[in-house]
Design a protein around this motif. Sequence first.
Motif, PDB file in Angstrom:
ATOM      1  N   GLU B 254       5.708 -12.571 -17.494  1.00 11.76           N
ATOM      2  CA  GLU B 254       6.285 -12.471 -16.154  1.00 11.76           C
ATOM      3  C   GLU B 254       5.686 -11.230 -15.509  1.00 11.76           C
ATOM      4  N   ILE B 255       4.886 -11.436 -14.475  1.00 14.84           N
ATOM      5  CA  ILE B 255       4.279 -10.310 -13.774  1.00 14.84           C
ATOM      6  C   ILE B 255       5.338  -9.705 -12.849  1.00 14.84           C
ATOM      7  N   ILE B 256       5.603  -8.434 -13.053  1.00 13.25           N
ATOM      8  CA  ILE B 256       6.634  -7.757 -12.249  1.00 13.25           C
ATOM      9  C   ILE B 256       6.000  -7.346 -10.909  1.00 13.25           C
ATOM     10  N   PRO B 261       4.283   0.826  -6.175  1.00 15.70           N
ATOM     11  CA  PRO B 261       4.379   1.085  -7.619  1.00 15.70           C
ATOM     12  C   PRO B 261       5.793   1.471  -8.033  1.00 15.70           C
ATOM     13  N   ASP B 262       6.474   2.275  -7.206  1.00 15.50           N
ATOM     14  CA  ASP B 262       7.842   2.685  -7.541  1.00 15.50           C
ATOM     15  C   ASP B 262       8.765   1.477  -7.647  1.00 15.50           C
ATOM     16  N   LYS B 264       7.845  -1.582  -8.346  1.00 13.71           N
ATOM     17  CA  LYS B 264       7.487  -2.329  -9.562  1.00 13.71           C
ATOM     18  C   LYS B 264       8.164  -1.701 -10.782  1.00 13.71           C
ATOM     19  N   ALA B 265       8.097  -0.359 -10.857  1.00 10.38           N
ATOM     20  CA  ALA B 265       8.715   0.345 -11.988  1.00 10.38           C
ATOM     21  C   ALA B 265      10.224   0.089 -11.994  1.00 10.38           C
ATOM     22  N   HIS B 266      10.834   0.122 -10.817  1.00 11.25           N
ATOM     23  CA  HIS B 266      12.266  -0.131 -10.689  1.00 11.25           C
ATOM     24  C   HIS B 266      12.597  -1.545 -11.184  1.00 11.25           C
ATOM     25  N   LEU B 268      10.870  -3.427 -13.179  1.00  9.95           N
ATOM     26  CA  LEU B 268      10.659  -3.548 -14.632  1.00  9.95           C
ATOM     27  C   LEU B 268      11.865  -3.004 -15.389  1.00  9.95           C
ATOM     28  N   ALA B 269      12.353  -1.843 -14.942  1.00  7.89           N
ATOM     29  CA  ALA B 269      13.519  -1.251 -15.610  1.00  7.89           C
ATOM     30  C   ALA B 269      14.706  -2.217 -15.570  1.00  7.89           C
ATOM     31  N   LEU B 270      14.902  -2.874 -14.440  1.00  6.87           N
ATOM     32  CA  LEU B 270      16.015  -3.833 -14.322  1.00  6.87           C
ATOM     33  C   LEU B 270      15.813  -4.999 -15.280  1.00  6.87           C
ATOM     34  N   LYS B 271      14.582  -5.487 -15.367  1.00  9.68           N
ATOM     35  CA  LYS B 271      14.273  -6.603 -16.284  1.00  9.68           C
ATOM     36  C   LYS B 271      14.542  -6.194 -17.737  1.00  9.68           C
TER      37      LYS B 271
END
Lengths: 321, 278
Positions: B254-256, B261-262, B264-266, B268-271
């Motif tokens: 699953e491509i986040i 970029p921030d 995306k990082a956010h 990813l953390a939720l995922k």
Amino acid sequence: MPGILVIAQTSEGAIAPISYELLGAARQLSSQGAGSVTALIAGTEAQAKDLIAHGADAAIAASNAALQAGTVDAYLPAVEAAIQQSGADIVLLGQTSLGRDLGPALAFKLKTAVGMDCVELKIAGGRLRATRGCYGGNARAEITWKSAIQVATVKPKTFDGLAADASRSGAVTTIDSAGDARVKVLGVSKAESSGIKLEDAEVVVSGGRGLGDEGAFKMLEQLAGTFKGAAVGASRAACDLGWYPPSQQVGLTGKTVSPNLYIAIAISGASQHMAGMSGSKAIVAINKDADANMVKAAKFAIIEDYKKIVPALIEEIKKLG
Amino acid sequence: MRSACRRPGNRVNIIVCVKQIPDPETPAASFKVDEAAKKVLPAQGIAPVVNPFDPQATEAALRLKEADGGGKVTVISLGPDSARDAIKHALAMGADEGVLLNDPGFEGIDNFQTAAILAKAIQKLGGADLILMGRSAADWDMGVVPAGVGQILGVPVVTVAKAIEKNGNNLKVERVVDDGFQSVEVALPAIVSVSNEFGEPRYPQLRQIMLAAKKTVQVWSAADAGVGADELGAGNRWLPLEALYVPKIESNVEIIEGETPDEKAHNLALKLRAAKLV
């Protein structure tokens, strides 16, 4: 009458999990017509009974204390006696220190072959057919045996053990055979652990050549610091460049890890590296290249320059608390 | 083996077995298999390399020879013409001579046939005090050849060594085992397989490379090594290869995504939190 002989083993006196996994694999083969399952353990009759509860039809306790050192020379006569007694034509061992040595030695002694580190086993046409990884996991090979006796070692954590069923019954016998060991064990020591061992870490944050410079590992260490039980690893390329200590190398010529979470940062995923971490439960890839092998193998991926992602990710993970 | 009754005081005689393999650093995208022929196709533009564990075996041999104040290190490789490079590498590190086992009948053989052929070649060389090999070859990754040669020659085998020390006719070996390390002792002659934990092998220096060019590499056919036709070819494998293929990576990635970029990082953390990975 064909059958399966499982070479169970102990770890610090207790039956090792691989023993139950082997019994799980053996029961599957038995249900495909491979005959009854006999377990051999260098241990006590109580342990032999426990193996019956976990799926063996019969169990043999190899009582000779000489087997405890785990040398091939000591084990071979006991295993040969167990093959004779059980009539087994399939012998399963774990891909452990014991199985890695005993499997090949037994095979050559019996003038047959051994399939190492098998991940799938089935009966086809009345004979064993196994699947194993090769070329660092890039390829899979399916193999059969030419000689009557088929020896295979099984990759740990590949098969599920069965729950103990105390109502299962079977014959427990004892074998006292042991050979004279030409290799004398002087002592054993535990791997020293400073901090969290890479192999034991629940989270591994790893970096590769794509990081571009040594200093980036500081950033990876900070990211690792936001998780409980995390360690930092590196690809061989990064270690060869002197960016990170070789002791932290993950891969074919480094450590094998299987954490719950493996965060691969700027690692393309050559077989050298995949061989050491493909058993990870979940992989996160942070990579500029959407076509990188590591991205394909990942559960989650961010396609971006890691320098823009990792600092933000550190803050986000901290926020989750 | 002849050396079992060698006179004390003789210099140590070591044989190192090395193998040339496709480069394990080959990008996965360049790795191809001919499924019909059950063979790995050479990757375009990527030269084969010495099996990554084998230079450690050569290093171990050289250190033991140096500690003994002399001796002989012979390198054997079974493989195609190009395997001469694997021998040359060991010679450039400091080994004394080489033997290339090269025969069309070696095509497609398995590790068990290989062990039998190596055992014959070692016998033809008159045996050795010590036979060293890498812990496994990184292509098939079976690790059975040391045990095989040991069983055929009747010599004890110690695997996965991280340190080797020779005291007279005895060897003390530190091994890497499941939970740590094991220290063992064995009398020579013996076979030891060496792991990467042994430490960095020396890098061939220019002078050594030039010297290596003058060292002898004998080429032995199957017949030279005393190997019969009934031991050759894929048809005589002990472990027939029924299929060889590149497993389909079921890419469920699953491509986040995110605007920045921030973000995306956010996301990813939720995922990761949702998947209970954090």
